[in-house]
Design an enzyme around this catalytic site. Structure first.
Site, PDB file in Angstrom:
ATOM      1  N   SER A 162      -1.530 -99.916  -8.969  1.00  0.00           N
ATOM      2  CA  SER A 162      -1.281 -98.635  -9.616  1.00  0.00           C
ATOM      3  C   SER A 162      -1.096 -98.819 -11.121  1.00  0.00           C
ATOM      4  O   SER A 162      -1.947 -99.407 -11.790  1.00  0.00           O
ATOM      5  CB  SER A 162      -0.089 -97.957  -8.954  1.00  0.00           C
ATOM      6  OG  SER A 162       0.001 -96.604  -9.322  1.00  0.00           O
TER       7      SER A 162
ATOM      8  N   ASP B  11      -8.109 -92.714  -2.216  1.00  0.00           N
ATOM      9  CA  ASP B  11      -6.931 -92.762  -3.091  1.00  0.00           C
ATOM     10  C   ASP B  11      -6.687 -91.375  -3.687  1.00  0.00           C
ATOM     11  O   ASP B  11      -7.540 -90.828  -4.383  1.00  0.00           O
ATOM     12  CB  ASP B  11      -7.183 -93.779  -4.208  1.00  0.00           C
ATOM     13  CG  ASP B  11      -5.963 -94.025  -5.075  1.00  0.00           C
ATOM     14  OD1 ASP B  11      -4.966 -93.285  -4.943  1.00  0.00           O
ATOM     15  OD2 ASP B  11      -6.012 -94.969  -5.883  1.00  0.00           O
TER      16      ASP B  11
ATOM     17  N   HIS C 264      -4.164 -95.253  -1.557  1.00  0.00           N
ATOM     18  CA  HIS C 264      -3.685 -95.892  -2.785  1.00  0.00           C
ATOM     19  C   HIS C 264      -2.903 -97.167  -2.510  1.00  0.00           C
ATOM     20  O   HIS C 264      -3.041 -98.156  -3.230  1.00  0.00           O
ATOM     21  CB  HIS C 264      -2.794 -94.888  -3.529  1.00  0.00           C
ATOM     22  CG  HIS C 264      -2.321 -95.353  -4.868  1.00  0.00           C
ATOM     23  ND1 HIS C 264      -3.167 -95.496  -5.952  1.00  0.00           N
ATOM     24  CD2 HIS C 264      -1.073 -95.713  -5.311  1.00  0.00           C
ATOM     25  CE1 HIS C 264      -2.480 -95.911  -7.005  1.00  0.00           C
ATOM     26  NE2 HIS C 264      -1.204 -96.053  -6.640  1.00  0.00           N
TER      27      HIS C 264
END
Length: 504
Positions: free
Chosen positions: A323, A415, A450
């Protein structure tokens, strides 16, 4: 007519019947060999056998009587063996690292009958997580998760580790839960049970047939955990067993903040020193916790601390980021004067998704600019559009063309928190234009979200992001089965990538 002869006294034929015992970690019982699952041990002394061979003439009646006695004795044991075996559930091994598969089998069940396998565990906050699957036993009265297909429940098809990656909060538990290990010194303890019929854990129409408890660890025996609070650096260093020196990884997470240790612990269990680094949302970092208040000098010092450790190979240090940690990974490698051996990026941007306060990388408070926040019909927020390359400020974007080491970028195509596909494509195009395509490894997984983490970890499609000033649930994306497959494959390739670039 019986002919009378002179003979020596016939020795007694003595024997005993004993089942042969075998022991395992989960079950103490008997090991049966013949068709009735019985092993009859006939114990004779060597002296008795020798005496028998010396007897030349034995009356037929005497021999017949002894054979009848032997037949009756064996027959009695076989008659007693007709009792049904108690159902048994096994997990091998019962203790393992979180990324190691285990074999789950049910034994001594009614052939061609419906059964349910159920897994339950409590997380460190006390919430109950569970998964279940419906199976039909085979003709031999067994069920084997490595071979057989689930026909209903939390997942379908052949999934040897489905009871682990399909774990979800049980009905009635708190909203927005995400499973993350806080104390790596203790395992996840998973209770698995075998139920009669196709049922749910809540129905339990019949009693538990069998059960077994397993432990899932992030840290192997002998791994050292060292708190780091040095020169303002906040982190945890993990060292593998032995004297080293070891190749190493700097481990960076996202804007969830805090100090996340479990991936570093697992790296150390695989033979890599690893420093898990906090940079946001931790009480030992400069306030306020809602913004990044450390700059490039902080990350450079952390990298040097790891590199200079006497048990670390100074020229074999990599960086991994998830991330927002992807942006930091790229920034460290390109802008602050260090030379990592490799980079691993998982679902993140090439620039800052938060407005920078200075050129050193400090930021405003997260959430100060909600221009690109998107909400679904349930009010759950997606941060995906924030990280579109077109929406990133030009001053925060890293100069990808200056990368000098191998880079692996992992994409979850579902994601919902980061524009990973677009960022991966930008990196690939930039490196191609710079004549550095050989440095880039691109992995992309349909249906994955994600949070691509170590294998067999359950995915959270949504989870609680914040409570104040208002309760906010964020979208991560990912569907259980494809996300689980992505985590398993990506982890193997991450370890291979590290092996290639940090050991060879």
């Amino acid at each position: 007519m019986i002919r009378t002869v002179r003979r020596r006294k016939t020795p007694r034929l003595g024997f005993t019947l004993r089942p042969a015992r075998t022991f395992s970690a989960n079950y103490v019982g008997y090991k049966w060999a013949d068709s009735h699952n019985i092993m009859v041990g006939i114990h004779m002394s060597v002296v008795t056998l020798r005496r028998l061979t010396d007897v030349k003439m034995i009356p037929c009646i005497t021999l017949h009587r002894r054979l009848v006695c032997l037949h009756r004795a064996v027959g009695a044991v076989r008659w007693r063996s007709s009792y049904k075996q108690v159902p048994l559930l096994t997990a091998t091994p019962v203790r393992a690292l979180i990324d190691e598969p285990i074999s789950i089998k049910g034994h001594f069940l009614t052939p061609h009958s419906p059964v349910t396998l159920c897994a339950q565990m409590h997380c460190e906050d006390g919430d109950l997580w569970e998964a279940f699957a419906h199976y039909n036993t085979n003709a031999d009265g067994t069920v084997n998760l490595s071979r057989d297909h689930s026909v209903g429940g939390s997942y379908l098809g052949c999934a040897p580790m489905g009871l682990f990656w399909a774990l979800q909060p049980a009905p009635g538990e708190r909203e927005g839960l995400r499973l993350r290990k806080k104390n790596i010194a203790t395992p996840y303890v998973v209770h698995m049970s075998l139920l009669d019929g196709h049922v749910t854990p809540r129905e339990r129409q019949s009693a538990e047939l069998a059960a077994v408890t397993t432990e899932r660890w992030y840290v192997a025996p002998g791994v050292k955990r060292i708190d780091v609070r040095q020169n303002g650096i906040v982190g945890t260093l993990f060292l593998p067993p032995g004297r080293g020196p070891f190749p190493a990884m700097l481990d960076l997470w996202g804007m969830g903040g805090g100090l996340i240790e479990y991936r570093s612990a697992l790296f150390a269990s695989k033979g890599y020193a690893s420093l898990s680094l906090a940079y946001f949302g931790h009480k030992d970092l400069p306030a306020p916790q809602s913004s990044i208040n450390v700059g490039d000098a902080y990350f450079k010092s952390a990298y040097r601390l790891l590199q200079d450790h006497p048990q670390v190979c100074a020229d074999r240090v990599g960086i991994i980021g998830l991330s927002f940690g992807v942006y930091l990974t790229l920034r460290i490698a390109i802008h602050i004067g260090v030379k990592p051996s490799c980079l691993i990026c998982i679902n993140g941007p090439v620039g800052s998704t938060i407005k920078l306060l200075d050129q050193d990388g400090r930021t405003e408070s997260f959430g100060s600019d909600q221009k690109y926040w998107m909400y679904d019909d349930q009010g759950h927020v997606s941060f995906r559009d924030i990280s579109l390359p077109a929406n990133l400020s030009s001053e925060s974007k890293v100069k990808i063309e200056n990368i000098t080491c191998p880079l692996m970028y992992i994409v979850g195509e579902d994601d919902l928190s980061s524009s990973s596909i677009e960022n991966a494509n930008l990196i690939e195009e930039t490196l191609k234009a710079a004549g550095k395509s050989q440095l880039f490894t691109h992995l992309s997984y349909p249906g994955a979200g994600h949070l691509i983490e170590p294998p067999y970890s359950p995915n959270a499609r949504t989870s609680l992001w914040s409570v104040k000033p208002k309760k906010l649930i964020t979208l991560w994306g990912g569907h259980l089965a494809p996300h689980a497959a992505a985590q398993e494959d990506a982890w193997k390739k991450i370890l291979d990538f590290m092996e290639t670039n940090l050991r060879r």
